[in-house]
Scaffold this motif. Structure first.
Motif, short mmCIF file in Angstrom:
data_model
loop_
_atom_site.label_atom_id
_atom_site.label_comp_id
_atom_site.label_asym_id
_atom_site.label_seq_id
_atom_site.Cartn_x
_atom_site.Cartn_y
_atom_site.Cartn_z
N CYS A 69 -9.85 6.86 4.30
CA CYS A 69 -8.62 6.30 3.73
C CYS A 69 -7.40 6.82 4.48
N PRO A 70 -7.05 6.18 5.59
CA PRO A 70 -5.91 6.68 6.37
C PRO A 70 -4.56 6.47 5.69
N PHE A 71 -4.47 5.44 4.85
CA PHE A 71 -3.20 5.17 4.16
C PHE A 71 -3.50 4.70 2.74
N LYS A 94 -3.29 0.74 8.39
CA LYS A 94 -4.38 0.02 7.74
C LYS A 94 -4.74 0.66 6.40
N TYR A 95 -4.64 -0.15 5.36
CA TYR A 95 -5.00 0.29 4.00
C TYR A 95 -6.44 -0.12 3.72
N ALA A 96 -6.96 0.34 2.60
CA ALA A 96 -8.41 0.26 2.37
C ALA A 96 -8.98 -1.14 2.54
N ILE A 130 -0.10 9.28 0.87
CA ILE A 130 0.17 8.33 -0.21
C ILE A 130 1.65 7.97 -0.27
N GLY A 131 2.34 8.33 0.81
CA GLY A 131 3.79 8.14 0.79
C GLY A 131 4.50 9.47 0.67
N LEU A 160 -6.10 12.95 8.78
CA LEU A 160 -6.42 13.12 7.36
C LEU A 160 -7.16 11.89 6.87
N GLY A 161 -7.45 11.88 5.58
CA GLY A 161 -8.00 10.67 4.97
C GLY A 161 -9.42 10.34 5.39
N ASP A 162 -10.25 11.35 5.57
CA ASP A 162 -11.63 11.10 5.99
C ASP A 162 -12.47 12.24 5.43
N SER A 163 -13.51 11.90 4.69
CA SER A 163 -14.32 12.96 4.05
C SER A 163 -15.12 13.75 5.07
#
Lengths: 328, 741, 209
Positions: free
Chosen positions: B237-239, B26-28, B470-471, B497-500
Motif C-alpha cells: 500500500c504505497p498510498f 497509485k492507490y490500492a 495516509i496524508g 514504506l507501505g509494504d509488509s
C-alpha cells in the motif's frame, strides 16, 4: 446500471419517435440525475437517446419581450447569461445555489425540470416507496423525514422536490414547451409538476416520449427586483432546507405585483399564490411580510423531524422580501 | 565551518508531491494485474435476523458473471487472529465475512458477486434476491441501557475506570456546580478513497494491494484467516487516500476480495461503494456523556465526574474512551471516570480521529465553559487556574508541557481580551458574533517499530519501514529524520514504506508514526553510521584513520573530524575504498523506562469565532486560532496541514456531520450529499501555530505527534462560541439550524 | 530548482491561459482492455440491450479506440480501460468531485458522464495537465502550498481549478471557495488550495497585456 443502448438524437422528431416507441427508453440530457438514479437501480432503461446534440441550446429574446431558453442550455450558461442575470436575477441566483460548478456545467434546463426527489427511501431501492414502486407504501412518513416536504404532501408521499431552478421559474410564470408524440404544446409551469396525491409515481404532466424543447419566460419588468434565498446546512453544494424566490413591484409605496415561490419544503416547486395576493395593495414592510409568510405556510403538514421547516421557511420568505424591498 | 542546517524543522515540500499532483501516485485499486475480475458486495436490507434464502440464479446467469459467493459457497475462512495487539483483544470483528447467515446490522455483507467487469458485477449484484427472517433489533442507547456493561480499558492501553478522592462529597458541598448531559452522534470517517483491495493468489501465496494503514497486521490477519504462514502473504500500500481511523487491521473488503480471488482463480478487485463505506468500514460510535463539575467560588475545580455511554455492534467490542482526558487534563482532587457500553444492531464502530478525545473534549470543555458562566469567570482564566502542573492521575510529572504558553499565545493572536462575556453582546451588523475557546489534548503515544537504513556508494541513502502514507507526510518527514541522523542532504535520502515485506511498523494511528517509526529510523541510521565510521577509522587511506569515534561528525555526506574540519571523508569514498556497494543496518526502537517516569501529553488552545444570522441561524465559523504543543515540529509545512485537517474535521463534527439511523435501523444518509462533510465554502481564516519545544524524554527527535491534536476541543470551542453568540447552550452535536431556531 | 522559480517560469507560458496545453503524453492502451467484450467471455444473450460498441476517446490529445458497453462511465473507461487512474472514484454519484475532468475545456464529473457520450469531444485529465515534465502552474502551486495531504481528491481539485481559471469568474477568496465547493477534501487542505489557486490566478492575470 442495467445494460442499455445509447444513441444520439438526430432531430427532435426522431428522438420523440425513438423514445415514445419503447416503454423502456428515455431521453438523456446532462445525465446528472438520470445516471445517478440508474446507478442506484432506481431507474432502469433499455435505451438512452442523447438529446444534447439537438440544437436546443440557445437563449434568445421573444417577440413579446421575454426570453426563450433552449432545453439543452446548461445550468452554468443560463446562470451567467447577461439577460437572465439582469432581468431575472432570482433565476440566476437559484441556478448558482444548486449543486456544484461541475454539475452545473452538465445539467440542462430540461433535465432540471425533470429532477427527481432526494428522499432516501426512494433512492435506497428497497424501502417501501409509492413513487418508486406504486402501492408499496411510504417509509418516509414515519421514518427519518428531516428533508421532507411540509406542503403539497399526501398520505402516499412526502418527498421534496429538490430543484432550485424550478422555484425561480415558477415565480416568473415560465411556460414549458414540449414536442410529443401528439405534437407540440405549451404547459404553464404551475401545471407542469404534479403533487403526489395517490399517484406519486407521476411527477409531471409529460407523456412518455414527450420532449422538453424550451422554457419561455414572459416579459416581466418587475422580475428585475427578484431574489432567491436558500438555507441549507453547508455553505454550498447542498439541497435546500428551505428556499424562496420572491419578486416585488412597488408603485408609489404600494405593492402592485408580488411573487412568492418556495423550495425545499414542498412536493413540487411551490407557488404561494394566496400569499402573493395578500401583498398586493400593501405597503412593503415587516407586518405585511410576516402575514404573507404565515399565509404561505397555511395547511402545512409537518412530520416528526421536519417541523422546523415551517418556521424556517417563514423566515426565509420574510428575509427574501425584505431584501427585494430594499433593492434600488 | 558553519553547521549545515538540519533537515529537521524545515518546511519542506512533500517528497511525494509530484506523484500526487500528476496522478502518478497509485492507490490500492489502481494496480492492474492481468485477467483482473471485479467483485461487488451484496448487503443486507434488514437490521437484525437471518437470511432464509438467497436466490442467486438470475445473478449467475447475468453476462460476465464468474461467481456468486454466499455463506454456503464461500471458501473456508478461520476467525481473525485475536492477538494483533500487545495487550487485549483487537476491537474489531473477529468473525470472518460471510461466516454464517445471521444478520446483525443493516448493510452487512450477505453475498459477493464476481464478474469480468465492474459494470457487470454491479448489475448482477442487484439481481441477487435475498429473503430474510427479521428479528426485533436494538436501536437506541436508551432502549439498550439495561444491558450496558462496563469497559475496563481502551485497547489494553488506557484505563477507562478511574477514581480519586470523593466526588459525591465534593459535589454535595460545592459553591459552584454544573451537571449536564452531552451527546455526539455516529460519524463516519469518509476518506475520499473508498476501502479497496486487489487480491491475487499465486498457488498458496497471496498478494493484497489493500488500502491498509497497518500492512503488517493485515498480513497477519490474512495469513490467519486463510491458514497460511505470514511469509506467504504480502500486503502492499504505497498510498492511502485518507483513513482517519478507518482502514486499520482488517475490514471485510480485503478478506472478501481474497476469498473471491481464491474462488474464481483470478485476481479480484473489490472496492466498497460509498454507500457501503457507511456499513462495512467502521465509524465513530454515538456517545451520551454525563458530566458533573464542582468548583470553589473562585473557580478552583473540586470535582470532575465523567460517565460515558457509547455503543458497539454485536460483532465487535469497541468503546469510545471519552473520559480519558478528564482524568488528568485539569488539577482536581476528586475525579471519577467510567465508561459503559451497549450493543446496538449497527455496523461495527472503530477508532476515528481522536477516539475519545473528540467527543470527550466536547463534553468536558463545554461543561467547563458552563462552569465559567455559572461562576462568572472568564473561560480562559478558569482553565489557567486549574492547569495540571503534573499528571494527577498517575501522580508523575509531564515529560514536557507548554499548555500555558499555548493559552497565552492564543489569547494574543485571537484578541480574546476584547471579548465581552455577555451572550448576544457582540455583533457584526445584523449578525451575532460569538467567541469560544477550549483546550486541546492528545496523549503522546509510541509503540515498537523497526526500520532499516542503507547508505549506498553513490552517496545516497534509502531508509525503510512498513509505515504508511495516509496524508501524514510520512514519505517526507521520515526521510528528513533519516537525513538528519545520517548527515545527508534530504534530497539524497529516499524513504520506502507501505509494504509488509519491510521491517515492522505499527498502525499509522494514535498520531505516532513520526515518534515510533522515526525513532527506529534514527536508531538504524546510527548503526549504519557506526559501520561507516568503523570502515573509515580503520582504513589507513582515510584522512580519518585512527580518529576516535566521538571526535567525528557526519555532515553533507561526509564524516568530518570535529577538531579539524579539513579532515573529512565522503561516504562514497569510504565505501568505494572498501569495495562495498553500501552499508546497511536495521534497528528496533521501543519506549523504555521513561514510560514509567513521565506522562506524555500534547496540548493546545483552540479559539473560535462564529457569526450567526439570528433569523436564519446557520452557524458560520469565521475565524479559528489554534496554538499547539506537540513537541518538536519536524516539518512545519506538513504539520500545519495536519492541524488544519483536524480543525476542519472538528468543525464538520460540530456543525454538519451525523450518520442517521432511522426507526428501523437503516442508515438514511449513506452518501456524500446527505452525510455533510465541510466544503471549501465552509472554511475561512484558520491560524495555526506551534510552541515547538522538543520533548527529549519522549524520543530522540522530541516529537510527540499531531495527527489528532487539532480536532480535540474544536467541538466545544464552537459550541461555546455559539452560546456566547446566542445565549443557547447546545449539548448535542451537530449544531444544525433547527437547534437554534 | 525551487518551486517558486517553477511557478514564475511556468506562468510565463501563454498556453496556460488557454486552459491547458495538450501534449502527446497520453499513452494508448487499446489492447487487452478488461472492459471490452473479449473472445473468452461467456456468450451474452443474443440481442439484449447494451452490447459493446466502438468508442473513440480523445484523452489528453491522444485518440484511443475502445469497445465499451454504453453504460460504462467516462471515469471507469479512463481508470479501467485506459489505466489513467489519476481521475479518482470517491462516491460515483457526483457528490465529491474527485472524478472531475475537463471535457472540451469545461469541468464535469466523469462519474456521471457516459464514455460513449464523449465521442468527438476532447477529454483532459490530471495526467494531461503537465506539459511533458514541466508541471502546470497549478500543480506547482499545490506542491508549494501543501494543498493536499492524502492526495486522493487532488487530481479532481486540480482539474476543477483549471476549469475555474478558464471560466475566469472567481476573483475574491470567497468566490474561489464557492467555485471550488464541488470538490470535497476530507484531509482539510482547503485553506492551502485557496492560496494555491489564488496565486496562480494572480500570476496568470499579470501575464495579460
Amino acid at each position: 446500471m442495467t445494460p442499455f443502448d445509447y444513441t444520439r438524437a438526430e432531430g427532435s422528431a426522431a428522438a420523440v419517435k425513438q423514445v415514445s416507441g419503447s416503454a423502456k427508453a428515455t431521453f438523456l440530457g446532462g445525465g446528472t440525475c438520470l445516471i445517478d438514479l440508474m446507478k442506484l437501480h432506481v431507474e432502469n432503461h433499455d435505451l438512452l437517446v442523447d438529446i444534447t446534440p439537438l440544437p436546443l441550446d440557445r437563449i434568445e429574446a421573444t417577440a413579446g419581450g421575454g426570453v426563450r431558453i433552449g432545453a439543452n442550455v446548461r445550468n452554468s450558461e443560463l446562470a451567467h447569461d447577461a439577460t437572465i442575470y439582469k432581468n431575472y436575477p432570482a433565476l440566476s441566483e437559484a441556478l448558482l445555489s444548486g449543486a456544484s460548478p461541475q454539475l452545473r456545467n452538465m445539467a440542462t434546463v430540461g433535465g432540471n425540470l425533470m429532477q427527481r426527489t432526494r428522499c432516501p427511501y426512494f433512492r435506497n431501492g428497497f424501502s417501501p416507496c409509492n413513487k418508486r414502486e406504486p402501492k408499496s407504501g411510504c417509509a418516509a412518513k414515519d421514518g427519518y423525514n428531516r428533508s421532507h416536504a411540509v406542503l403539497g404532501v399526501s398520505e402516499h408521499c412526502i418527498a421534496t422536490h429538490p430543484s432550485d431552478m424550478c422555484v425561480a421559474l415558477i415565480a416568473f410564470d415560465a411556460v414549458v414547451k414540449t414536442h410529443g408524440p401528439k405534437g407540440e404544446r405549451a404547459i404553464p409551469i404551475t401545471d407542469f409538476h404534479l403533487v403526489p396525491g395517490d399517484t406519486p409515481d407521476r411527477e409531471t404532466v409529460l407523456e412518455h416520449g414527450e420532449l422538453i424543447t424550451a422554457v419561455e419566460l414572459p416579459a416581466a419588468p418587475w422580475a428585475m427586483r427578484s431574489h432567491y434565498l436558500k438555507v441549507r446546512d453547508r455553505a454550498s453544494y447542498e439541497f435546500a432546507l428551505a428556499s424562496a424566490a420572491v419578486a416585488l413591484e412597488v408603485v408609489d409605496g404600494v405593492i402592485k405585483t408580488a411573487r412568492v415561490a418556495l423550495g425545499g419544503v414542498a412536493t413540487k416547486p411551490w407557488r404561494a399564490a394566496d400569499a402573493e395576493k395578500s401583498l398586493v395593495g400593501q405597503k412593503p414592510g415587516a407586518p405585511a411580510f410576516a402575514a404573507t409568510a404565515e399565509m404561505a405556510t397555511k395547511g402545512v403538514a409537518p412530520r416528526q423531524f421536519n417541523g422546523f421547516k415551517v418556521a424556517l421557511v417563514r423566515r426565509v420568505i420574510v428575509r427574501a422580501l425584505e431584501t427585494v424591498a430594499a433593492m434600488k | 565551518m558553519p553547521e549545515p542546517r538540519s533537515p529537521l524543522g524545515q518546511p519542506l515540500d512533500r517528497a511525494d508531491g509530484v506523484a500526487k499532483v500528476t496522478g502518478r501516485a497509485k492507490y490500492a485499486a489502481e494496480f492492474a494485474p492481468p485477467d483482473l475480475a471485479h467483485a461487488v458486495v451484496v448487503t443486507s436490507t434488514i437490521t437484525r435476523g437471518r437470511v432464509t434464502a438467497c436466490d442467486t440464479a438470475a445473478a449467475e446467469k447475468s453476462p460476465g458473471v464468474l461467481a456468486v459467493i454466499t455463506p454456503r459457497t464461500v471458501p473456508a475462512m478461520k476467525a481473525v487472529p485475536a492477538d494483533l495487539l500487545p495487550k487485549g483483544r483487537p476491537p474489531i470483528e473477529l468473525r470472518p465475512p460471510l461466516a454464517d447467515e445471521k444478520v446483525s446490522h443493516f448493510g452487512q455483507a450477505v453475498a459477493v458477486v464476481v464478474a469480468d467487469t465492474f459494470e457487470r458485477a454491479t448489475a448482477a449484484a442487484a439481481r441477487v434476491r435475498v429473503t430474510y427472517q427479521a428479528d426485533e433489533p436494538a436501536l437506541t442507547l436508551e432502549e439498550a441501557e439495561p444491558t450496558a456493561f462496563e469497559a475496563e480499558t481502551f485497547v489494553g492501553r488506557e484505563d477507562l475506570k478511574h477514581r480519586r478522592g470523593d466526588v459525591a462529597r465534593a459535589l454535595a458541598g460545592a459553591a459552584v456546580k454544573l451537571e449536564a448531559v452531552y451527546r455526539t452522534p455516529v460519524e463516519h470517517h469518509n476518506p475520499i478513497e473508498p476501502a479497496a483491495t486487489i487480491a491475487e493468489w499465486d498457488g498458496d501465496s497471496l498478494t493484497l494491494h489493500d488500502s491498509s494503514r497497518w500492512v503488517h497486521a493485515t498480513r497477519r490477519v490474512a495469513a490467519g484467516v486463510f491458514g497460511l504462514s505470514p511469509e506467504k502473504v504480502r500486503v502492499i500500500c504505497p498510498f492511502i487516500g485518507g483513513a482517519f481511523g478507518s482502514k486499520g487491521f482488517t475490514w471485510q473488503q480485503n478478506l472478501l476480495a481474497a476469498a473471491a480471488a481464491r474462488h474464481v482463480k483470478r485476481p479480484v478487485k473489490l472496492v466498497l461503494t460509498r454507500q457501503q463505506m457507511f456499513t462495512l468500514a467502521g465509524r465513530r460510535p454515538e456517545t451520551k456523556q454525563a458530566v458533573a463539575l464542582a468548583a470553589t467560588k473562585d473557580g478552583g475545580l473540586t470535582a470532575v465526574r465523567h460517565a460515558t455511554m457509547s455503543e458497539t455492534s454485536p460483532l465487535a467490542d469497541f468503546v469510545e474512551p471519552c473520559g480519558t482526558l478528564s482524568k488528568h487534563l485539569y488539577s482536581c482532587p476528586n475525579v471519577e471516570v467510567t465508561h459503559r457500553v451497549v450493543r446496538l444492531n449497527r455496523s461495527s464502530p472503530v477508532f476515528m480521529r481522536g477516539p475519545g478525545e473528540t467527543p470527550g473534549s466536547f463534553a468536558l470543555e463545554s461543561a467547563l465553559d458552563e462552569l465559567a458562566v455559572a461562576a462568572g469567570i472568564d473561560p480562559l482564566v478558569l482553565r489557567l487556574k486549574n492547569h495540571a502542573d503534573r499528571d494527577e492521575e498517575k501522580d508523575r510529572p509531564w515529560s514536557s508541557k507548554h499548555l500555558k504558553e499555548c493559552y497565552r499565545r492564543g489569547d494574543e493572536r485571537f484578541g480574546w481580551a476584547k471579548r465581552d462575556p455577555k451572550p448576544r453582546s457582540m455583533r457584526d451588523g445584523n449578525l451575532l458574533v460569538g467567541w469560544g475557546m477550549a483546550t486541546a489534548a492528545y496523549p503522546g503515544i509510541r509503540m515498537e517499530a523497526r526500520a532499516k537504513v542503507r547508505v549506498t556508494a553513490d552517496g545516497r541513502a534509502v531508509a525503510a519501514s512498513a509505515a504508511h502514507e495516509i496524508g501524514n507526510g510520512a514519505y517526507t518527514v521520515l526521510a528528513q529524520i533519516a537525513a538528519a541522523a545520517l548527515g545527508l542532504p534530504v534530497d539524497r535520502v529516499r524513504f520506502e514504506l507501505g509494504d509488509s515485506d519491510l521491517p515492522f511498523a505499527p498502525a499509522t494511528g494514535a498520531s505516532q508514526t513520526t515518534a515510533a517509526v522515526g525513532s527506529a529510523v534514527t536508531a538504524a541510521a546510527v548503526e549504519a553510521m557506526a559501520k561507516l565510521v568503523k570502515l573509515a577509522t580503520t582504513d589507513k587511506a582515510s584522512p580519518l584513520f585512527g580518529i576516535a569515534v566521538d571526535q567525528l561528525a557526519a555532515r553533507e555526506g561526509k564524516l568530518v573530524s570535529r577538531a579539524d574540519g579539513a579532515k573529512a571523508d565522503a561516504f562514497s569514498d569510504i565505501l568505494r575504498r572498501a569495495k562495498l556497494k553500501g552499508v546497511e543496518a536495521d534497528a528496533t526502537a521501543a519506549p523504555g523506562e521513561e514510560k514509567e517516569k513521565f506522562s506524555f501529553l500534547s496540548t493546545g488552545a483552540q479559539f473560535v469565532e462564529v457569526k450567526i444570522d439570528p433569523d436564519l441561524p446557520r452557524v458560520r465559523v469565521t475565524r479559528v486560532v489554534g496554538v499547539y504543543d506537540p513537541g518538536a515540529v519536524l516539518n512545519p509545512k506538513t504539520a500545519r496541514s495536519q492541524m488544519l485537517g483536524g480543525i476542519l474535521m472538528g468543525l464538520g463534527a460540530a456543525l454538519l456531520e451525523e450518520t442517521v439511523y432511522d426507526g428501523r435501523g437503516l442508515v438514511v444518509n449513506p452518501d456524500l450529499a446527505d452525510y455533510r462533510l465541510p466544503v471549501h465554502a465552509d472554511t475561512s481564516d484558520i491560524d495555526v501555530s506551534f510552541v515547538n519545544e522538543p520533548d527529549r524524554h519522549f524520543n530522540p527527535v522530541g516529537a510527540r505527534g499531531l495527527g489528532e491534536l487539532g480536532i480535540s476541543g474544536i467541538g466545544a470551542a464552537v459550541a461555546n462560541a455559539v452560546f456566547h453568540a446566542t445565549g443557547k447552550r447546545i449539548r448535542d452535536l451537530p449544531i444544525t439550524p433547527e437547534k437554534l431556531l | 530548482m525551487s518551486p517558486d522559480q517553477d511557478i514564475d517560469s511556468a506562468a510565463d507560458r501563454r498556453e496556460f491561459m488557454e486552459g491547458v496545453a495538450v501534449g502527446g503524453i497520453g499513452v494508448a492502451f487499446a489492447a487487452a482492455l478488461p472492459i471490452t467484450a473479449t473472445a473468452d467471455e461467456p456468450v451474452p444473450p443474443a440481442r439484449g440491450p447494451g452490447q459493446p460498441v466502438p468508442v473513440k476517446l480523445n484523452v489528453n490529445g491522444t485518440d484511443h479506440d475502445l469497445k465499451l458497453e454504453p453504460r460504462v462511465t467516462l471515469l471507469d473507461a479512463l481508470r479501467e480501460g485506459l489505466h489513467l487512474t489519476g481521475s479518482k472514484k470517491g462516491c460515483d454519484h457526483g457528490q465529491c468531485g474527485a472524478c472531475t475532468v475537463l471535457v472540451d475545456g469545461r469541468r464535469v464529473n466523469s462519474c456521471l458522464t457516459l464514455a460513449v457520450a464523449t465521442v468527438g469531444r476532447k477529454v483532459q485529465t490530471v495526467e494531461g495537465l503537465a506539459d511533458g515534465d514541466v508541471l502546470h502552474p497549478l500543480q506547482l502551486a499545490f506542491i508549494k502550498h501543501d494543498a493536499f495531504q492524502c492526495g486522493y481528491c487532488t487530481p479532481g481539485q486540480l482539474c476543477s481549478a483549471a476549469g475555474l481559471l478558464k471560466e475566469g469568474r472567481a476573483k475574491s477568496d470567497d468566490e474561489i471557495r464557492e467555485e471550488m465547493s464541488g470538490n470535497i477534501c476530507r484531509c482539510g487542505a482547503y485553506p492551502n488550495i485557496l492560496v494555491a489557486v489564488r496565486e496562480v490566478r494572480q500570476g496568470a492575470l499579470k501575464e495579460k497585456p
